[in-house]
Design a protein around this motif. Structure first.
Motif, mmCIF file in Angstrom:
data_model
loop_
_atom_site.group_PDB
_atom_site.id
_atom_site.type_symbol
_atom_site.label_atom_id
_atom_site.label_comp_id
_atom_site.label_asym_id
_atom_site.label_seq_id
_atom_site.Cartn_x
_atom_site.Cartn_y
_atom_site.Cartn_z
ATOM 1 N N ASP A 1 0.814 -1.215 0.000
ATOM 2 C CA ASP A 1 0.000 0.000 0.000
ATOM 3 C C ASP A 1 0.849 1.267 0.000
ATOM 4 O OD1 ASP A 1 -2.422 -1.353 0.050
ATOM 5 O OD2 ASP A 1 -2.522 -1.351 2.228
ATOM 6 N N THR A 2 2.107 1.147 0.361
ATOM 7 C CA THR A 2 2.941 2.348 0.495
ATOM 8 C C THR A 2 3.670 2.737 -0.781
ATOM 9 O OG1 THR A 2 4.839 1.061 1.274
ATOM 10 C CG2 THR A 2 3.312 1.907 2.944
ATOM 11 N N ARG A 3 3.745 1.870 -1.760
ATOM 12 C CA ARG A 3 4.593 2.189 -2.925
ATOM 13 C C ARG A 3 4.073 3.376 -3.729
ATOM 14 N NH1 ARG A 3 4.051 -3.431 -5.722
ATOM 15 N NH2 ARG A 3 2.085 -3.775 -4.699
ATOM 16 N N TRP A 4 2.776 3.467 -3.996
ATOM 17 C CA TRP A 4 2.258 4.570 -4.810
ATOM 18 C C TRP A 4 2.255 5.888 -4.048
ATOM 19 C CZ3 TRP A 4 3.078 3.358 -9.405
ATOM 20 C CH2 TRP A 4 2.905 2.061 -9.852
ATOM 21 N N PRO A 5 1.868 5.907 -2.773
ATOM 22 C CA PRO A 5 1.977 7.182 -2.053
ATOM 23 C C PRO A 5 3.423 7.678 -1.963
ATOM 24 C CG PRO A 5 0.489 5.742 -0.896
ATOM 25 C CD PRO A 5 1.108 4.926 -1.995
ATOM 26 N N ILE A 6 4.370 6.766 -1.783
ATOM 27 C CA ILE A 6 5.772 7.187 -1.710
ATOM 28 C C ILE A 6 6.220 7.776 -3.043
ATOM 29 C CG2 ILE A 6 8.139 6.315 -1.527
ATOM 30 C CD1 ILE A 6 7.121 4.493 0.736
ATOM 31 N N LEU A 7 5.817 7.157 -4.135
ATOM 32 C CA LEU A 7 6.149 7.702 -5.451
ATOM 33 C C LEU A 7 5.517 9.076 -5.646
ATOM 34 C CD1 LEU A 7 7.571 7.180 -8.134
ATOM 35 C CD2 LEU A 7 5.477 6.108 -8.941
ATOM 36 N N GLY A 8 4.282 9.257 -5.179
ATOM 37 C CA GLY A 8 3.626 10.559 -5.265
ATOM 38 C C GLY A 8 4.336 11.621 -4.445
ATOM 39 N N VAL A 9 4.793 11.252 -3.248
ATOM 40 C CA VAL A 9 5.520 12.203 -2.390
ATOM 41 C C VAL A 9 6.837 12.602 -3.047
ATOM 42 C CG1 VAL A 9 6.739 12.432 -0.191
ATOM 43 C CG2 VAL A 9 4.472 11.418 -0.250
ATOM 44 N N ILE A 10 7.555 11.639 -3.598
ATOM 45 C CA ILE A 10 8.829 11.945 -4.252
ATOM 46 C C ILE A 10 8.602 12.866 -5.452
ATOM 47 C CG2 ILE A 10 10.718 10.933 -5.594
ATOM 48 C CD1 ILE A 10 10.510 8.497 -3.683
ATOM 49 N N ALA A 11 7.596 12.561 -6.260
ATOM 50 C CA ALA A 11 7.308 13.412 -7.422
ATOM 51 C C ALA A 11 6.897 14.811 -6.986
ATOM 52 C CB ALA A 11 6.217 12.775 -8.279
ATOM 53 N N LEU A 12 6.101 14.900 -5.932
ATOM 54 C CA LEU A 12 5.691 16.216 -5.426
ATOM 55 C C LEU A 12 6.905 17.022 -4.963
ATOM 56 C CD1 LEU A 12 3.142 17.916 -4.790
ATOM 57 C CD2 LEU A 12 3.245 16.975 -2.494
ATOM 58 N N TYR A 13 7.813 16.375 -4.247
ATOM 59 C CA TYR A 13 9.016 17.067 -3.773
ATOM 60 C C TYR A 13 9.890 17.507 -4.954
ATOM 61 C CZ TYR A 13 13.446 18.090 -1.605
ATOM 62 O OH TYR A 13 14.585 18.717 -1.224
ATOM 63 N N LEU A 14 10.111 16.613 -5.901
ATOM 64 C CA LEU A 14 11.007 16.934 -7.019
ATOM 65 C C LEU A 14 10.462 18.053 -7.901
ATOM 66 C CD1 LEU A 14 12.243 13.407 -8.106
ATOM 67 C CD2 LEU A 14 13.499 15.147 -6.815
ATOM 68 N N THR A 15 9.154 18.172 -7.986
ATOM 69 C CA THR A 15 8.596 19.236 -8.832
ATOM 70 C C THR A 15 8.587 20.594 -8.136
ATOM 71 O OG1 THR A 15 6.352 18.683 -8.136
ATOM 72 C CG2 THR A 15 7.152 17.700 -10.188
ATOM 73 N N THR A 16 8.690 20.597 -6.819
ATOM 74 C CA THR A 16 8.686 21.876 -6.108
ATOM 75 C C THR A 16 10.059 22.265 -5.582
ATOM 76 O OG1 THR A 16 8.043 20.741 -4.075
ATOM 77 C CG2 THR A 16 6.277 21.657 -5.423
ATOM 78 N N ALA B 1 -2.593 13.573 -8.628
ATOM 79 C CA ALA B 1 -3.539 12.559 -9.111
ATOM 80 C C ALA B 1 -3.178 11.182 -8.561
ATOM 81 C CB ALA B 1 -3.560 12.535 -10.637
ATOM 82 N N LEU B 2 -1.893 10.876 -8.491
ATOM 83 C CA LEU B 2 -1.452 9.597 -7.936
ATOM 84 C C LEU B 2 -1.809 9.492 -6.455
ATOM 85 C CD1 LEU B 2 0.098 6.957 -8.404
ATOM 86 C CD2 LEU B 2 2.190 8.202 -7.876
ATOM 87 N N LEU B 3 -1.663 10.575 -5.712
ATOM 88 C CA LEU B 3 -2.031 10.576 -4.295
ATOM 89 C C LEU B 3 -3.545 10.425 -4.116
ATOM 90 C CD1 LEU B 3 0.397 13.336 -3.008
ATOM 91 C CD2 LEU B 3 0.519 10.890 -2.510
ATOM 92 N N VAL B 4 -4.324 11.057 -4.980
ATOM 93 C CA VAL B 4 -5.786 10.899 -4.911
ATOM 94 C C VAL B 4 -6.150 9.441 -5.176
ATOM 95 C CG1 VAL B 4 -7.959 11.461 -6.081
ATOM 96 C CG2 VAL B 4 -6.361 13.281 -5.485
ATOM 97 N N TRP B 5 -5.533 8.845 -6.174
ATOM 98 C CA TRP B 5 -5.815 7.445 -6.500
ATOM 99 C C TRP B 5 -5.418 6.533 -5.339
ATOM 100 C CZ3 TRP B 5 -2.473 3.268 -7.159
ATOM 101 C CH2 TRP B 5 -3.069 2.113 -7.647
ATOM 102 N N ALA B 6 -4.250 6.773 -4.732
ATOM 103 C CA ALA B 6 -3.803 5.939 -3.607
ATOM 104 C C ALA B 6 -4.764 6.045 -2.425
ATOM 105 C CB ALA B 6 -2.384 6.338 -3.189
ATOM 106 N N LEU B 7 -5.244 7.252 -2.132
ATOM 107 C CA LEU B 7 -6.211 7.433 -1.051
ATOM 108 C C LEU B 7 -7.518 6.717 -1.388
ATOM 109 C CD1 LEU B 7 -7.100 8.704 1.624
ATOM 110 C CD2 LEU B 7 -7.789 10.731 0.315
ATOM 111 N N HIS B 8 -7.963 6.839 -2.608
ATOM 112 C CA HIS B 8 -9.194 6.163 -3.035
ATOM 113 C C HIS B 8 -9.060 4.657 -2.864
ATOM 114 C CE1 HIS B 8 -11.797 4.187 -6.016
ATOM 115 N NE2 HIS B 8 -12.666 5.099 -5.631
#
Length: 175
Positions: free
Chosen positions: A82-97, A120-127
């Motif tokens: 369950d943690t792989r997609w949220p972690i990828l979303g966090v990394i992408a969010l950090y790298l873009t900002t 969008a990836l974080l929304v999908w992971a939460l869903h």
């Protein structure tokens, strides 16, 4: 409103106060962490109108995802998978900002696109997390066995095994 969004909001409204407070605390910590480490408040990115709202929305989603791992109903325990997609979303969010690096990972026109994909990836992971909880709760209420079980994942927070009733304690005291 689409049905999935309605269900998601209904799930969030039924969360216990503890989960809501954890979500708020994690979201606040992530906002402060990202703003402090990326230089968004002091650098040229302040002129980019999409960065701070993206960080705030992404941080709220991260807080909700983290708190969805705690206090789960039986059968909907969070797993390492369950943690792989949220972690990828966090990394992408950090790298873009992130604006401090000498050579940015993403060019200026690509950053908003990747940031939107991260949100969008974080929304999908939460869903997906809330959907697994809904299925587990529905299965427990109806008495049907869980249909979806990941056989390769380990739980993030394993539940302690139930203690045997009576017999083991009595035998230990007799000896």
């Amino acid at each position: 409103m689409p049905t999935s969004i309605t269900l998601l909001l209904a799930d969030l409204r039924t969360w216990p106060r503890r989960r809501q407070l954890i979500a708020l605390g994690v979201a606040t910590a992530v906002v402060v962490g990202i703003l402090a480490t990326t230089g968004l408040l002091s650098g040229p990115a302040v002129s980019l109108c999409w960065t701070i709202p993206t960080v705030v929305v992404g941080s709220m989603l991260i807080g909700l995802i983290v708190s969805s791992y705690l206090g789960t109903p039986i059968g909907a325990d969070a797993t390492l998978c369950d943690t792989r997609w949220p972690i990828l979303g966090v990394i992408a969010l950090y790298l873009t900002t992130e604006i401090h690096s000498f050579q940015p990972i993403f060019s200026a026109p690509v950053r908003p696109v990747v940031a939107a994909a991260a949100v969008a990836l974080l929304v999908w992971a939460l869903h997906e997390r809330l959907e697994s909880e809904r299925k587990a709760t529905r299965a427990a209420e109806t008495g049907s066995p869980d249909g979806e079980v990941c056989t390769t994942c380990r739980p993030l927070f394993p539940r302690p095994a139930p203690k045997p009733s009576g017999g083991a304690d009595v035998d230990a005291r007799v000896r």
